[in-house]
Design a protein around this motif. Structure first.
Motif, mmCIF file in Angstrom:
data_model
loop_
_atom_site.group_PDB
_atom_site.id
_atom_site.type_symbol
_atom_site.label_atom_id
_atom_site.label_comp_id
_atom_site.label_asym_id
_atom_site.label_seq_id
_atom_site.Cartn_x
_atom_site.Cartn_y
_atom_site.Cartn_z
ATOM 1 N N SER A 1 -16.118 8.609 26.155
ATOM 2 C CA SER A 1 -14.728 9.058 26.153
ATOM 3 C C SER A 1 -13.918 8.191 27.096
ATOM 4 O O SER A 1 -14.385 7.822 28.179
ATOM 5 C CB SER A 1 -14.628 10.520 26.607
ATOM 6 O OG SER A 1 -13.271 10.900 26.794
ATOM 7 N N GLU A 2 -12.708 7.869 26.675
ATOM 8 C CA GLU A 2 -11.828 7.086 27.543
ATOM 9 C C GLU A 2 -11.523 7.828 28.843
ATOM 10 O O GLU A 2 -11.336 7.217 29.889
ATOM 11 C CB GLU A 2 -10.531 6.755 26.805
ATOM 12 C CG GLU A 2 -10.685 5.777 25.661
ATOM 13 C CD GLU A 2 -11.096 4.379 26.129
ATOM 14 O OE1 GLU A 2 -10.880 4.054 27.322
ATOM 15 O OE2 GLU A 2 -11.646 3.619 25.302
ATOM 16 N N LEU A 3 -11.492 9.161 28.792
ATOM 17 C CA LEU A 3 -11.213 9.937 29.997
ATOM 18 C C LEU A 3 -12.322 9.793 31.029
ATOM 19 O O LEU A 3 -12.096 9.972 32.230
ATOM 20 C CB LEU A 3 -11.016 11.410 29.642
ATOM 21 C CG LEU A 3 -10.356 12.292 30.709
ATOM 22 C CD1 LEU A 3 -8.941 11.822 31.002
ATOM 23 C CD2 LEU A 3 -10.343 13.749 30.279
ATOM 24 N N ALA A 4 -13.523 9.427 30.587
ATOM 25 C CA ALA A 4 -14.640 9.259 31.512
ATOM 26 C C ALA A 4 -14.423 8.101 32.471
ATOM 27 O O ALA A 4 -15.087 8.018 33.509
ATOM 28 C CB ALA A 4 -15.941 9.056 30.736
ATOM 29 N N ARG A 5 -13.484 7.228 32.150
ATOM 30 C CA ARG A 5 -13.166 6.131 33.077
ATOM 31 C C ARG A 5 -12.597 6.673 34.382
ATOM 32 O O ARG A 5 -12.597 5.973 35.402
ATOM 33 C CB ARG A 5 -12.189 5.156 32.430
ATOM 34 C CG ARG A 5 -12.735 4.500 31.167
ATOM 35 C CD ARG A 5 -11.834 3.401 30.651
ATOM 36 N NE ARG A 5 -12.260 2.917 29.343
ATOM 37 C CZ ARG A 5 -13.253 2.060 29.139
ATOM 38 N NH1 ARG A 5 -13.920 1.587 30.175
ATOM 39 N NH2 ARG A 5 -13.568 1.669 27.909
ATOM 40 N N GLN B 1 -21.668 6.824 32.934
ATOM 41 C CA GLN B 1 -22.515 6.766 31.739
ATOM 42 C C GLN B 1 -21.780 7.224 30.489
ATOM 43 O O GLN B 1 -22.157 6.845 29.374
ATOM 44 C CB GLN B 1 -23.765 7.617 31.966
ATOM 45 C CG GLN B 1 -24.750 6.988 32.932
ATOM 46 C CD GLN B 1 -25.821 7.962 33.388
ATOM 47 O OE1 GLN B 1 -25.640 9.169 33.364
ATOM 48 N NE2 GLN B 1 -26.967 7.426 33.803
ATOM 49 N N MET B 2 -20.742 8.054 30.651
ATOM 50 C CA MET B 2 -20.003 8.567 29.499
ATOM 51 C C MET B 2 -18.799 7.713 29.138
ATOM 52 O O MET B 2 -17.999 8.103 28.280
ATOM 53 C CB MET B 2 -19.582 10.018 29.754
ATOM 54 C CG MET B 2 -20.734 10.993 29.744
ATOM 55 S SD MET B 2 -20.231 12.737 29.839
ATOM 56 C CE MET B 2 -19.707 12.831 31.566
ATOM 57 N N ARG B 3 -18.657 6.563 29.754
ATOM 58 C CA ARG B 3 -17.603 5.648 29.329
ATOM 59 C C ARG B 3 -17.959 5.065 27.970
ATOM 60 O O ARG B 3 -19.144 4.904 27.654
ATOM 61 C CB ARG B 3 -17.429 4.534 30.361
ATOM 62 C CG ARG B 3 -16.878 5.047 31.697
ATOM 63 C CD ARG B 3 -16.852 3.978 32.754
ATOM 64 N NE ARG B 3 -16.356 4.504 34.027
ATOM 65 C CZ ARG B 3 -16.324 3.827 35.169
ATOM 66 N NH1 ARG B 3 -16.792 2.575 35.195
ATOM 67 N NH2 ARG B 3 -15.857 4.403 36.258
ATOM 68 N N PRO B 4 -16.955 4.768 27.151
ATOM 69 C CA PRO B 4 -17.238 4.313 25.782
ATOM 70 C C PRO B 4 -18.197 3.135 25.729
ATOM 71 O O PRO B 4 -18.011 2.135 26.431
ATOM 72 C CB PRO B 4 -15.848 3.936 25.249
ATOM 73 C CG PRO B 4 -14.913 4.795 26.033
ATOM 74 C CD PRO B 4 -15.508 4.872 27.409
ATOM 75 N N HIS B 5 -19.250 3.315 24.915
ATOM 76 C CA HIS B 5 -20.208 2.248 24.631
ATOM 77 C C HIS B 5 -20.879 1.713 25.905
ATOM 78 O O HIS B 5 -21.187 0.525 26.006
ATOM 79 C CB HIS B 5 -19.520 1.109 23.878
ATOM 80 C CG HIS B 5 -18.652 1.592 22.750
ATOM 81 N ND1 HIS B 5 -19.155 2.341 21.697
ATOM 82 C CD2 HIS B 5 -17.310 1.476 22.528
ATOM 83 C CE1 HIS B 5 -18.163 2.628 20.865
ATOM 84 N NE2 HIS B 5 -17.038 2.128 21.343
ATOM 85 N N SER B 6 -21.095 2.595 26.875
ATOM 86 C CA SER B 6 -21.777 2.199 28.107
ATOM 87 C C SER B 6 -23.217 1.799 27.789
ATOM 88 O O SER B 6 -23.791 2.199 26.764
ATOM 89 C CB SER B 6 -21.782 3.358 29.102
ATOM 90 O OG SER B 6 -22.645 4.404 28.654
ATOM 91 N N PHE C 1 -10.428 16.089 26.046
ATOM 92 C CA PHE C 1 -11.284 15.453 27.041
ATOM 93 C C PHE C 1 -12.071 14.284 26.443
ATOM 94 O O PHE C 1 -12.406 13.353 27.164
ATOM 95 C CB PHE C 1 -12.270 16.471 27.632
ATOM 96 C CG PHE C 1 -11.691 17.314 28.726
ATOM 97 C CD1 PHE C 1 -12.201 17.280 30.016
ATOM 98 C CD2 PHE C 1 -10.621 18.170 28.476
ATOM 99 C CE1 PHE C 1 -11.668 18.061 31.022
ATOM 100 C CE2 PHE C 1 -10.085 18.952 29.474
ATOM 101 C CZ PHE C 1 -10.609 18.909 30.753
ATOM 102 N N VAL C 2 -12.384 14.370 25.171
ATOM 103 C CA VAL C 2 -13.119 13.291 24.503
ATOM 104 C C VAL C 2 -12.146 12.573 23.579
ATOM 105 O O VAL C 2 -11.640 13.153 22.621
ATOM 106 C CB VAL C 2 -14.320 13.824 23.704
ATOM 107 C CG1 VAL C 2 -15.088 12.659 23.077
ATOM 108 C CG2 VAL C 2 -15.247 14.624 24.615
ATOM 109 N N MET C 3 -11.903 11.329 23.868
ATOM 110 C CA MET C 3 -10.890 10.575 23.127
ATOM 111 C C MET C 3 -11.299 9.109 23.066
ATOM 112 O O MET C 3 -11.929 8.594 24.007
ATOM 113 C CB MET C 3 -9.538 10.729 23.801
ATOM 114 C CG MET C 3 -9.522 10.272 25.263
ATOM 115 S SD MET C 3 -8.098 10.821 26.202
ATOM 116 C CE MET C 3 -8.528 12.529 26.551
ATOM 117 N N PRO C 4 -10.975 8.397 21.962
ATOM 118 C CA PRO C 4 -10.406 8.926 20.720
ATOM 119 C C PRO C 4 -11.413 9.779 19.965
ATOM 120 O O PRO C 4 -12.610 9.745 20.272
ATOM 121 C CB PRO C 4 -10.041 7.659 19.949
ATOM 122 C CG PRO C 4 -10.981 6.624 20.470
ATOM 123 C CD PRO C 4 -11.188 6.950 21.916
#
Length: 326
Positions: A221-225, A234-239, A264-267
């Motif tokens: 998710s982009e929000l994980a940044r 670890q939850m950043r996109p394509h980590s 919270f999960v986007m896109p």
């Protein structure tokens, strides 16, 4: 641990607001307390508004909702946030108590009761920054429908997701031993779905009948940044961690429940789990999935299908086995 930390942080926050209100106006201590509470609630409203503003940049509005639907969705998410983090989780023991796990004999029970008991028990795995208290509403409704429910609190809250796998494995073993079942159903909300997949990757699916995920960022998710800790990264996109989790994919049958309006999960495309069935539920926020009657109904439908496909059978020695093997 999290409950104690939340109680302390809320107390300190309210104390600060009381002092602030008293210092900027001619306000008594008693009169400052409700104002401090209003500030606390207002700031939570701002956080939810920011999450939706952030998500809007990543395609949250497709499919579009009416103005009334959007308002109800945002209010529902705000209420879920307040109830979860201010009302329930700081006082988790009061709300949750102990899980009710008990193996029962068939003697004296009706056929319907025996069939209900032989459903696989369910282990609920919470999401990022939460505890087992997040499941209060949903656990109660599934228990009322006749399901045996177990929960777990994953600590510390900011660590690698890999560190949660062994505690989940022990909880699965305890649940099987307590109920006499052969397999469990794993239900994970948000990060909890990733924890369940990591468990399956490490331990396999011999003890798992099915995996159900709610609003899980399967591809990040982009929000994980903006998240803290190793699990946030670890939850950043394509980590790299997510890429390792996807190869090889878990072989267990999985159903991914998701909302295209998740704040919270986007896109929304990052909610997809390769190889899993998908169930879309429009107009519900990320935390509100834990309190949504529509989510409960969808879950119950899939759970009944799972019970029909993975019934338990009692052998002559009293050991539970899969009916397909009996």
């Amino acid at each position: 641990m999290l409950a104690r930390a939340l109680r302390l942080s809320h107390t300190l926050e309210i104390t600060f607001y009381v002092i602030l209100v008293m210092s900027v106006g001619d306000t008594s201590f008693v009169a400052a307390i409700p104002l401090a509470l209003l500030i606390l609630l207002a700031l939570r409203a701002v956080l939810i508004a920011v999450s939706y503003a952030y998500a809007r940049a990543y395609g949250l509005l497709a499919p579009r909702l009416s103005r009334r639907q959007r308002l109800l969705m945002v209010l529902g998410e705000y209420a879920s946030f307040v109830v979860t983090f201010i009302v329930i989780m700081p006082f988790e023991r009061w709300w949750m108590g102990d899980d009710c796990l008990q193996a029962q004999a068939d003697e004296g029970q009706t056929a319907a009761a025996v069939a209900e008991r032989r459903r696989p028990p369910i282990l609920l795995i919470h999401g990022y920054g939460c505890s087992r208290g997040a499941w209060w509403w949903l656990r109660g409704h599934l228990e009322a429908a006749g399901w045996t429910m177990a929960t777990i609190s994953l600590e510390p809250i900011y660590t690698s997701i890999d560190n949660y796998v062994d505690p989940v494995a022990r909880r699965v073993d305890d649940l099987l031993a307590a109920t006499g079942a052969a397999q469990v159903i794993l239900v994970g909300h948000s990060m909890g779905g990733l924890v369940a997949r990591a468990y399956l990757q490490r331990y396999g699916d011999a003890s798992v009948a099915r995996l159900l995920t709610l609003g899980t960022p399967h591809q990040g998710s982009e929000l994980a940044r903006l998240g803290l800790g190793d699990n946030g990264r670890q939850m950043r996109p394509h980590s790299p961690w997510l890429q390792a989790l996807a190869s090889p994919p878990a072989s267990v049958d999985a159903v991914a429940f998701y909302s295209p309006h998740d704040n919270f999960v986007m896109p929304p495309a990052l909610l997809e789990l390769r190889g899993a069935q998908e169930q879309r539920i429009d107009g519900v926020g990320h935390l509100a999935m834990l309190y949504s009657p529509r989510v409960i109904q969808a879950l119950l439908t899939v759970l009944e299908q799972t019970a029909a496909r993975h019934p338990g059978a009692m052998s002559d020695t009293g050991e539970i086995t899969n009916a397909a093997d009996a």
